[in-house]
Design a protein around this motif. Sequence first.
Motif, PDB file in Angstrom:
ATOM      1  N   TYR A 161      -5.365   4.463  -7.310  1.00 28.79           N
ATOM      2  CA  TYR A 161      -6.097   4.634  -6.055  1.00 28.79           C
ATOM      3  C   TYR A 161      -7.148   5.736  -6.121  1.00 28.79           C
ATOM      4  O   TYR A 161      -8.131   5.694  -5.391  1.00 28.79           O
ATOM      5  N   ASN A 162      -6.935   6.742  -6.937  1.00 30.55           N
ATOM      6  CA  ASN A 162      -7.865   7.868  -6.980  1.00 30.55           C
ATOM      7  C   ASN A 162      -8.982   7.689  -7.993  1.00 30.55           C
ATOM      8  O   ASN A 162      -9.776   8.603  -8.197  1.00 30.55           O
TER       9      ASN A 162
ATOM     10  N   THR B 150       0.813  -1.216   0.000  1.00 29.20           N
ATOM     11  CA  THR B 150       0.000   0.000   0.000  1.00 29.20           C
ATOM     12  C   THR B 150       0.848   1.270   0.000  1.00 29.20           C
ATOM     13  O   THR B 150       2.014   1.260   0.412  1.00 29.20           O
TER      14      THR B 150
ATOM     15  N   ASP C 220     -13.601   1.126   1.442  1.00 32.49           N
ATOM     16  CA  ASP C 220     -12.768  -0.053   1.232  1.00 32.49           C
ATOM     17  C   ASP C 220     -13.649  -1.232   0.878  1.00 32.49           C
ATOM     18  O   ASP C 220     -14.702  -1.436   1.497  1.00 32.49           O
TER      19      ASP C 220
ATOM     20  N   ASN D 186      -2.344   9.873  -3.090  1.00 36.34           N
ATOM     21  CA  ASN D 186      -2.463   8.975  -4.242  1.00 36.34           C
ATOM     22  C   ASN D 186      -3.353   9.534  -5.339  1.00 36.34           C
ATOM     23  O   ASN D 186      -4.323   8.903  -5.752  1.00 36.34           O
TER      24      ASN D 186
ATOM     25  N   SER E  60      -4.343   7.524   1.239  1.00 35.50           N
ATOM     26  CA  SER E  60      -4.382   6.124   1.640  1.00 35.50           C
ATOM     27  C   SER E  60      -3.409   5.952   2.793  1.00 35.50           C
ATOM     28  O   SER E  60      -2.207   5.839   2.595  1.00 35.50           O
TER      29      SER E  60
ATOM     30  N   GLY F 189      -7.280   0.221  -1.120  1.00 33.26           N
ATOM     31  CA  GLY F 189      -7.276   0.658  -2.502  1.00 33.26           C
ATOM     32  C   GLY F 189      -7.952  -0.275  -3.472  1.00 33.26           C
ATOM     33  O   GLY F 189      -8.782  -1.112  -3.105  1.00 33.26           O
TER      34      GLY F 189
ATOM     35  N   THR G 206      -8.959   5.624   1.026  1.00 26.26           N
ATOM     36  CA  THR G 206      -9.071   4.171   0.958  1.00 26.26           C
ATOM     37  C   THR G 206      -7.838   3.547   1.587  1.00 26.26           C
ATOM     38  O   THR G 206      -6.714   3.976   1.320  1.00 26.26           O
TER      39      THR G 206
ATOM     40  N   THR H  75      -6.767  12.281  -2.967  1.00 29.77           N
ATOM     41  CA  THR H  75      -6.985  10.932  -2.450  1.00 29.77           C
ATOM     42  C   THR H  75      -5.862  10.586  -1.501  1.00 29.77           C
ATOM     43  O   THR H  75      -4.680  10.732  -1.835  1.00 29.77           O
TER      44      THR H  75
END
Length: 799
Positions: free
Chosen positions: A546-547, A140, A598, A162, A567, A516, A513, A565
């Motif tokens: 991730y975004n 991550t 999530d 992210n 994480s 992700g 998140t 975003t």
Amino acid sequence: MGKEQQTTAGVTVVGAGAITALGPTSGHLWQGAREGRVAIGPVQRLPMEGLSTKLGGEVTDPVEPGRAYRRPEGFRERAVELALVAAEEAMAALPGGLVPAERFGVVLGTCNAGLLSGREWLRAGRDGEAPAPELPSLVTPQALAEVVGAAFRLRGPVLAVNTACASGANAIGLAADLLRRGRADAVLAGGSDAFSDVVFAGFHALQSLSPEPAAPYCAERQGLSLGEGSGMVVLVRADFAREHGLPGLADIAGYGLSADGFHATAPHPEGKGAARAIEAALRHSGVAAERIGYVNGHGTGTPKNDPAESRAIALALGAEEAARAPVSSTKSVIGHLLGAAGAAEAIVTAYALSEQTAPPTASFTAPDPDCPLDYVTGVARPLSTGAALSNNFAFGGANAALVLTRTEDAHRPPLPDTDRVVVTGIGLLSPAGDRVAEVWSAYARGESPVAWAGGLPVCRVDFDPEPYLTKRQRRRMDRLGQLGVAATVKALADAGIAPGGAEAEAVGIVFGTGTGPMEAMERFTVPLLAEGPAAADPAVFPNTVYNQAAGQIAIHLGLRGPTSTLSVGHATGAAALAYTADLLAAGHADTLVCTVTDALTDEVAKAYAAVGAASTRAPGEGDDGRFTLAEGSVAVVLERRSHAVARGARVLGEVLGHGMASDASRARLWDPRGRGLERAMRAALDDGGLTPGGLGAVWLASAGLRAADAAEAEAVRRLFDGCPVPPALHAPKTVLGEPMGVGGALSLALALHHTGSGDRPVLLNSSSLGGSHVSLAVRRGSGAEETRTSHATPTGETR
């Protein structure tokens, strides 16, 4: 928000480090960029058969960081090592011990994070092998940030950003915010991404790769060239730099964010979204458009991006000013570094200001009528300017722009028009129900919504997306995006904001998140392992960043304000809410929705079990010192209080302050005495002007993981030692399951629903498994006039 003092002092770059195709230091990066030396060539470390290019900006120097990190024997996570090498150079510029570890933070931007670790996990599973249990701890974005923080024993805020290809610039902007609000005295910030066959296959499937070195803004451009590497900077406040005699390379005067809300991969053709980010950066920096004497452009070399950016620059600066400002693209020499691009390019921009030299755009051979600006070509050009702009735009329509100024000019950004931050809407999807009252009832009764999957007890959301998204809209969306859209629809309705309207267009989205897009990553990667690039699915690849869920929310609901975003592992919800509140307090927007989501896949559950965190027992079968996994989505609408009152919004609560800290140690994941979390709680109280004795409750991070829960209990005991009436303690995750990054946002929803604490403030704790801690101070109501007594959800129900 809070009593932290916002300063008008600039933020100074006092250290820079980079490792790119041009060489192992930031000096190599600047020298090569200034000379226009193309370092894009045949890729040696990866198989390139079946791809539309053989080229990339590959790091060929040895990547050998001087600091160790936890990894499987014989395996190396290149994104981590690139970040460590760049960080070592940047940190060398700061005298050791000058900044206490507790006041030194980390903000790392990345697009793909530990993708190589994730790929190795999937490969081993496909081949019938037992994957190394250390791999999930490197996958991550927060894992990368925590490795860097632990390597240098930095114990301030540790965060991962992210926003895909805008991550590096966004990370530097967030780091500057932490400094200006007094949350740290120094921050190590930047980005890192490494080559992988997965990424090459994805861009190949999108038909974006150029067979020749990228030629941004040129009529003969054929696409982008991928690059790898890392750029890191050490930032301090300008007054701190002057006090301690630290020479500055340049100042970060301000930054701006925006959402296109247009397309999953393509920019708005007129550059409207990107222009809003540039305009915001100018506004918050206090730098007039006519002062911008150089632009380091995003300049990818793709047919759609370069004209859109050219139009954005003209829109934001004005046609006359844009025509005279020289523009160049660093991607022409090192390729597109994805999440590291914004950081590496900010370093080049800083050097350009310091040496008053604009580096050229390499490989430019012929002008394009759709790109009519003054591009620096051939050789470097002398500058005479005190301010420059650095642009980065990303998948999902996430845009970031940085304004840099010369340190010697001592530019002071304007003091922002600060305001209190209130909550005006909440929407959620939880295994225990889709209304806050239902979830509270399940928690109060001790009812855990557990089912069994793959030999593990898990809590999954029973979710029908049809009321929120049509079948056609869902066709290219994963579960992460669908859950995020649905929760956001519910929150906007609760706040009385109609999606798709003029009011929604000014709203931004901060997405969080913890794990992700693992569903999309698995769907995209596993076929590649067997069949190579021919199996790459262009419909799935955009969802691997991730975004992407934030982009889907913006597109489907018409949100075009600032977007980012985060994480941050299990601390994501609280961290995203804290960032949202700070953006609002500083005037980046009037309204933002913070959505934290999530999705629990079987592969994610296996990874948690492998690292020894996921319980194998159902509730009632005894405590095994681990937690029950859950998924979910919680969206929270936050507003500047003046704006909420002006539009007659019902105020559910107020964010009073927050604190962040890290345990940062290579020897262990968290401090068994809970000292990092205690510092976060005390910082939240101080930020909100509160005392321990004035609290009504603490909503714990506790989820059943014995060692972490014991550390939190110690921290809480010390904080309230001597209080005649200790606050109530709530641990909803021990009943409802551990929803990974969603926990902090879920606690907020429950805390604002529960009346047991009256109007007394409460603390909400969140902690990542890597020892990053965030504590929020909030209270129900805010004294604002409450003009409505209920809100209808999309299905007509009342909260």
